[in-house]
Design a protein around this motif. Structure first.
Motif, PDB file in Angstrom:
ATOM      1  N   SER A   1       0.851  -1.193   0.000  1.00 50.47           N
ATOM      2  CA  SER A   1       0.000   0.000   0.000  1.00 50.47           C
ATOM      3  C   SER A   1       0.881   1.235   0.000  1.00 50.47           C
ATOM      4  CB  SER A   1      -0.920   0.016   1.221  1.00 50.47           C
ATOM      5  OG  SER A   1      -1.636   1.234   1.277  1.00 50.47           O
ATOM      6  N   SER A   2       0.969   1.902  -1.142  1.00 51.16           N
ATOM      7  CA  SER A   2       1.772   3.116  -1.226  1.00 51.16           C
ATOM      8  C   SER A   2       1.126   4.253  -0.429  1.00 51.16           C
ATOM      9  CB  SER A   2       1.950   3.532  -2.690  1.00 51.16           C
ATOM     10  OG  SER A   2       0.690   3.782  -3.298  1.00 51.16           O
ATOM     11  N   SER A   3      -0.211   4.237  -0.305  1.00 49.74           N
ATOM     12  CA  SER A   3      -0.900   5.283   0.463  1.00 49.74           C
ATOM     13  C   SER A   3      -0.495   5.235   1.932  1.00 49.74           C
ATOM     14  CB  SER A   3      -2.423   5.116   0.335  1.00 49.74           C
ATOM     15  OG  SER A   3      -2.839   5.301  -0.992  1.00 49.74           O
ATOM     16  N   ILE A   4      -0.413   4.030   2.491  1.00 49.18           N
ATOM     17  CA  ILE A   4      -0.007   3.885   3.887  1.00 49.18           C
ATOM     18  C   ILE A   4       1.411   4.405   4.089  1.00 49.18           C
ATOM     19  CG2 ILE A   4       0.531   2.221   5.699  1.00 49.18           C
ATOM     20  CD1 ILE A   4      -2.424   2.664   5.321  1.00 49.18           C
ATOM     21  N   ILE A   5       2.317   4.028   3.173  1.00 50.48           N
ATOM     22  CA  ILE A   5       3.712   4.477   3.276  1.00 50.48           C
ATOM     23  C   ILE A   5       3.788   5.994   3.133  1.00 50.48           C
ATOM     24  CG2 ILE A   5       6.008   4.298   2.256  1.00 50.48           C
ATOM     25  CD1 ILE A   5       5.034   1.803   3.749  1.00 50.48           C
ATOM     26  N   SER A   6       2.976   6.571   2.249  1.00 48.61           N
ATOM     27  CA  SER A   6       2.973   8.025   2.070  1.00 48.61           C
ATOM     28  C   SER A   6       2.532   8.733   3.340  1.00 48.61           C
ATOM     29  CB  SER A   6       2.041   8.409   0.910  1.00 48.61           C
ATOM     30  OG  SER A   6       2.460   7.818  -0.295  1.00 48.61           O
ATOM     31  N   LEU A   7       1.453   8.234   3.973  1.00 50.29           N
ATOM     32  CA  LEU A   7       0.953   8.854   5.195  1.00 50.29           C
ATOM     33  C   LEU A   7       1.959   8.710   6.339  1.00 50.29           C
ATOM     34  CD1 LEU A   7      -2.789   7.717   5.073  1.00 50.29           C
ATOM     35  CD2 LEU A   7      -1.887  10.007   4.633  1.00 50.29           C
ATOM     36  N   LEU A   8       2.588   7.536   6.442  1.00 53.81           N
ATOM     37  CA  LEU A   8       3.601   7.329   7.465  1.00 53.81           C
ATOM     38  C   LEU A   8       4.791   8.262   7.254  1.00 53.81           C
ATOM     39  CD1 LEU A   8       3.670   3.424   7.805  1.00 53.81           C
ATOM     40  CD2 LEU A   8       2.850   5.064   9.494  1.00 53.81           C
ATOM     41  N   THR A   9       5.194   8.413   5.984  1.00 55.32           N
ATOM     42  CA  THR A   9       6.334   9.282   5.669  1.00 55.32           C
ATOM     43  C   THR A   9       6.030  10.730   6.038  1.00 55.32           C
ATOM     44  OG1 THR A   9       6.920   7.823   3.829  1.00 55.32           O
ATOM     45  CG2 THR A   9       7.908  10.010   3.845  1.00 55.32           C
ATOM     46  N   MET A  10       4.789  11.160   5.801  1.00 53.94           N
ATOM     47  CA  MET A  10       4.399  12.519   6.185  1.00 53.94           C
ATOM     48  C   MET A  10       4.520  12.717   7.695  1.00 53.94           C
ATOM     49  SD  MET A  10       1.157  13.128   3.669  1.00 53.94           S
ATOM     50  CE  MET A  10       0.504  14.365   4.744  1.00 53.94           C
ATOM     51  N   SER A  11       4.112  11.682   8.452  1.00 52.14           N
ATOM     52  CA  SER A  11       4.227  11.787   9.910  1.00 52.14           C
ATOM     53  C   SER A  11       5.698  11.799  10.338  1.00 52.14           C
ATOM     54  CB  SER A  11       3.479  10.635  10.584  1.00 52.14           C
ATOM     55  OG  SER A  11       4.076   9.389  10.296  1.00 52.14           O
ATOM     56  N   PHE A  12       6.561  11.043   9.614  1.00 50.09           N
ATOM     57  CA  PHE A  12       7.992  11.037   9.918  1.00 50.09           C
ATOM     58  C   PHE A  12       8.601  12.413   9.671  1.00 50.09           C
ATOM     59  CE2 PHE A  12       7.963   6.350   8.390  1.00 50.09           C
ATOM     60  CZ  PHE A  12       7.403   5.950   9.595  1.00 50.09           C
ATOM     61  N   VAL A  13       8.199  13.034   8.541  1.00 51.36           N
ATOM     62  CA  VAL A  13       8.722  14.360   8.196  1.00 51.36           C
ATOM     63  C   VAL A  13       8.238  15.392   9.213  1.00 51.36           C
ATOM     64  CG1 VAL A  13       8.630  16.211   6.477  1.00 51.36           C
ATOM     65  CG2 VAL A  13       8.976  13.853   5.745  1.00 51.36           C
ATOM     66  N   SER A  14       6.962  15.305   9.611  1.00 47.23           N
ATOM     67  CA  SER A  14       6.410  16.246  10.592  1.00 47.23           C
ATOM     68  C   SER A  14       7.116  16.112  11.937  1.00 47.23           C
ATOM     69  CB  SER A  14       4.906  15.996  10.775  1.00 47.23           C
ATOM     70  OG  SER A  14       4.203  16.285   9.601  1.00 47.23           O
ATOM     71  N   ALA A  15       7.495  14.875  12.296  1.00 50.00           N
ATOM     72  CA  ALA A  15       8.166  14.634  13.568  1.00 50.00           C
ATOM     73  C   ALA A  15       9.669  14.888  13.492  1.00 50.00           C
ATOM     74  CB  ALA A  15       7.906  13.199  14.017  1.00 50.00           C
ATOM     75  N   ARG A  16      10.151  15.369  12.329  1.00 51.58           N
ATOM     76  CA  ARG A  16      11.569  15.652  12.100  1.00 51.58           C
ATOM     77  C   ARG A  16      12.444  14.399  12.198  1.00 51.58           C
ATOM     78  NH1 ARG A  16       8.990  19.368  10.870  1.00 51.58           N
ATOM     79  NH2 ARG A  16       9.321  21.592  11.302  1.00 51.58           N
ATOM     80  N   MET A  17      11.829  13.219  12.028  1.00 48.24           N
ATOM     81  CA  MET A  17      12.605  11.979  11.972  1.00 48.24           C
ATOM     82  C   MET A  17      13.272  11.833  10.614  1.00 48.24           C
ATOM     83  SD  MET A  17       9.868   9.407  13.780  1.00 48.24           S
ATOM     84  CE  MET A  17      10.775   7.974  13.218  1.00 48.24           C
ATOM     85  N   VAL A  18      12.651  12.424   9.591  1.00 46.96           N
ATOM     86  CA  VAL A  18      13.141  12.338   8.217  1.00 46.96           C
ATOM     87  C   VAL A  18      13.116  13.735   7.624  1.00 46.96           C
ATOM     88  CG1 VAL A  18      12.746  11.338   5.935  1.00 46.96           C
ATOM     89  CG2 VAL A  18      12.243   9.986   7.972  1.00 46.96           C
ATOM     90  N   THR A  19      14.143  14.097   6.843  1.00 52.17           N
ATOM     91  CA  THR A  19      14.154  15.393   6.163  1.00 52.17           C
ATOM     92  C   THR A  19      13.169  15.373   4.995  1.00 52.17           C
ATOM     93  OG1 THR A  19      15.898  14.731   4.619  1.00 52.17           O
ATOM     94  CG2 THR A  19      16.587  15.695   6.734  1.00 52.17           C
ATOM     95  N   LEU A  20      12.855  16.549   4.473  1.00 50.35           N
ATOM     96  CA  LEU A  20      11.945  16.637   3.333  1.00 50.35           C
ATOM     97  C   LEU A  20      12.514  15.883   2.132  1.00 50.35           C
ATOM     98  CD1 LEU A  20       9.414  17.747   1.976  1.00 50.35           C
ATOM     99  CD2 LEU A  20      10.664  19.862   1.499  1.00 50.35           C
ATOM    100  N   GLY A  21      13.820  16.027   1.890  1.00 55.04           N
ATOM    101  CA  GLY A  21      14.446  15.303   0.776  1.00 55.04           C
ATOM    102  C   GLY A  21      14.369  13.796   0.966  1.00 55.04           C
ATOM    103  N   GLY A  22      14.624  13.337   2.209  1.00 51.66           N
ATOM    104  CA  GLY A  22      14.516  11.909   2.489  1.00 51.66           C
ATOM    105  C   GLY A  22      13.093  11.406   2.328  1.00 51.66           C
ATOM    106  N   GLY A  23      12.129  12.239   2.723  1.00 50.20           N
ATOM    107  CA  GLY A  23      10.724  11.865   2.566  1.00 50.20           C
ATOM    108  C   GLY A  23      10.335  11.721   1.106  1.00 50.20           C
ATOM    109  N   LEU A  24      10.810  12.655   0.273  1.00 52.97           N
ATOM    110  CA  LEU A  24      10.529  12.567  -1.168  1.00 52.97           C
ATOM    111  C   LEU A  24      11.148  11.304  -1.771  1.00 52.97           C
ATOM    112  CD1 LEU A  24      11.017  16.292  -2.236  1.00 52.97           C
ATOM    113  CD2 LEU A  24       8.882  14.989  -2.325  1.00 52.97           C
ATOM    114  N   ALA A  25      12.341  10.941  -1.300  1.00 46.24           N
ATOM    115  CA  ALA A  25      12.981   9.715  -1.791  1.00 46.24           C
ATOM    116  C   ALA A  25      12.147   8.485  -1.433  1.00 46.24           C
ATOM    117  CB  ALA A  25      14.391   9.588  -1.205  1.00 46.24           C
ATOM    118  N   ILE A  26      11.603   8.457  -0.204  1.00 42.99           N
ATOM    119  CA  ILE A  26      10.748   7.343   0.206  1.00 42.99           C
ATOM    120  C   ILE A  26       9.503   7.273  -0.679  1.00 42.99           C
ATOM    121  CG2 ILE A  26       9.287   6.432   2.060  1.00 42.99           C
ATOM    122  CD1 ILE A  26      11.272   7.575   4.064  1.00 42.99           C
ATOM    123  N   ILE A  27       8.911   8.439  -0.968  1.00 47.03           N
ATOM    124  CA  ILE A  27       7.701   8.492  -1.806  1.00 47.03           C
ATOM    125  C   ILE A  27       7.985   7.942  -3.201  1.00 47.03           C
ATOM    126  CG2 ILE A  27       6.097  10.054  -2.973  1.00 47.03           C
ATOM    127  CD1 ILE A  27       5.407   9.741  -0.080  1.00 47.03           C
TER     128      ILE A  27
END
Length: 277
Positions: A84-110
Motif C-alpha cells: 500500500s503506497s498510500s499507507i507508506i505516504s501517510l507514514l512518511t508525512m508523519s515522519f517528516v512532521s516529527a523531524r525523523m526524516v528530512t523533506l528530501g529523504g521523505g521525497l525519496a521514500i515516496i
C-alpha cells in the motif's frame, strides 16, 4: 431533527439493496467478494508488518534515509511488504512532521513507494492468470491462523502477514472467476474509446475508481483482470493505470490538511511527481 433510527435508515436500505444485488448476481458476487478479500488481506498484511517492525522502525527509518538511494530502497521494500503506497505516504508525512526524516529523504521514500506499488500488479499479471491461486492461499491462511493464536508478538505478527497473503491470493482468484463470468454476460469492449478521447476518459475513470476504493492495488487488480478477459483494450487499460497513479495521491493530500509546512510540501511533491509521470 430526525430520530436516530431514521438517520440510519438510508444506510440500511443501501446495504439491503447491495446484499440483494450480490445474492441475485453470481458475477457481481464473485467480483465483490474478490475485492473485499483483497482489501482485507492488505489490511491484515499491513497490521502484521507494523507489529513485526515494532520499536526498530524509528532506527531503520533514520538509517535508511541518510542517502537518497537509501530512502528510495526503504520506500520500495516497505511498499512491497505492506502492499500500500498510500499507507507508506501517510507514514512518511508523519515522519517528516516529527523531524525523523528530512523533506528530501521523505521525497525519496515516496518515489521508492511509487515503484514498490507496481509489484502487486506484476504478481497478478505473471501468476494470477495462469495458476490456481486458491490452492496456494489455503496453506497461508491455515498457518497464519495457527501462528495468530501465539502469545509471542513476533509469531502473532507473522500470522497476520500469512493470513493477509492468503486473503490477497483468494481475492485475486475470485476476481479472475468474476471477470470470466462477466465476459459471457456483458461486453465492456464495445465501449472502448480510441485516441486521445479514450486516454482522457479512462484516465478519469481510473482516478475516480481509485478515489472510491482508496487502493491503487485494487484498481490495478480489477484492470488487469478485465484486460486478461478481453473486457477492455490495452490502450484503455494503460489510461486507467495513469488515472490510478493520480488518484492514489489524494489520500496523502487529504492527510496533509492540518499538517506542518514540510508535510504539505511532501504531499504536493507526491502529487506533482505522479501527475507529470
Amino acid at each position: 431533527l430526525w430520530p436516530a433510527w431514521a438517520r440510519k435508515l438510508p444506510r440500511l436500505l443501501l446495504l439491503g439493496l447491495l446484499g440483494w444485488w450480490l445474492m441475485s448476481s453470481a458475477t457481481a458476487n464473485e467480483i465483490a467478494a474478490g475485492l473485499a478479500l483483497f482489501l482485507l488481506g492488505l489490511r491484515s498484511l499491513e497490521d502484521g508488518v507494523k507489529a513485526l517492525a515494532g520499536s526498530t522502525l524509528d532506527t531503520l527509518i533514520r538509517t535508511s534515509t541518510r542517502s537518497t538511494f537509501g530512502g528510495l530502497a526503504f520506500g520500495f521494500f516497505a511498499t512491497v511488504a505492506v502492499q500500500s503506497s498510500s499507507i507508506i505516504s501517510l507514514l512518511t508525512m508523519s515522519f517528516v512532521s516529527a523531524r525523523m526524516v528530512t523533506l528530501g529523504g521523505g521525497l525519496a521514500i515516496i518515489l521508492g513507494a511509487n515503484l514498490g506499488t507496481t509489484t502487486g500488479t506484476w504478481i497478478f499479471a505473471t501468476l494470477g492468470t495462469s495458476l490456481d491461486l486458491a490452492r496456494y492461499a489455503l496453506p497461508f491462511v491455515t498457518l497464519g491462523m495457527v501462528l495468530r493464536f501465539s502469545r509471542e508478538r513476533p509469531f502473532s505478527a507473522a500470522g497476520h502477514v500469512l493470513i493477509g497473503l492468503g486473503l490477497i491470493l483468494f481475492g485475486i482468484h475470485y476476481l479472475k472467476i468474476g471477470f470470466e463470468l462477466f465476459q459471457h454476460q456483458f461486453d465492456l469492449s464495445a465501449y472502448a474509446l480510441p485516441g486521445y478521447q479514450g486516454v482522457l476518459a479512462y484516465t478519469v475513470v481510473g482516478t475516480l475508481i481509485t478515489l472510491v476504493m482508496q487502493s491503487s492495488h485494487a484498481t490495478m487488480l480489477v484492470t488487469v483482470a478485465a484486460l486478461a478477459s478481453g473486457q477492455i483494450g490495452f490502450d484503455n487499460a494503460l489510461a486507467i493505470a495513469i488515472g490510478t497513479n493520480i488518484g492514489t495521491t489524494v489520500t496523502a493530500l487529504l492527510g496533509s490538511i492540518g499538517a506542518d509546512l514540510d508535510a504539505k510540501r511532501l504531499a504536493l511533491g507526491h502529487f506533482l511527481f505522479n501527475v507529470f509521470t
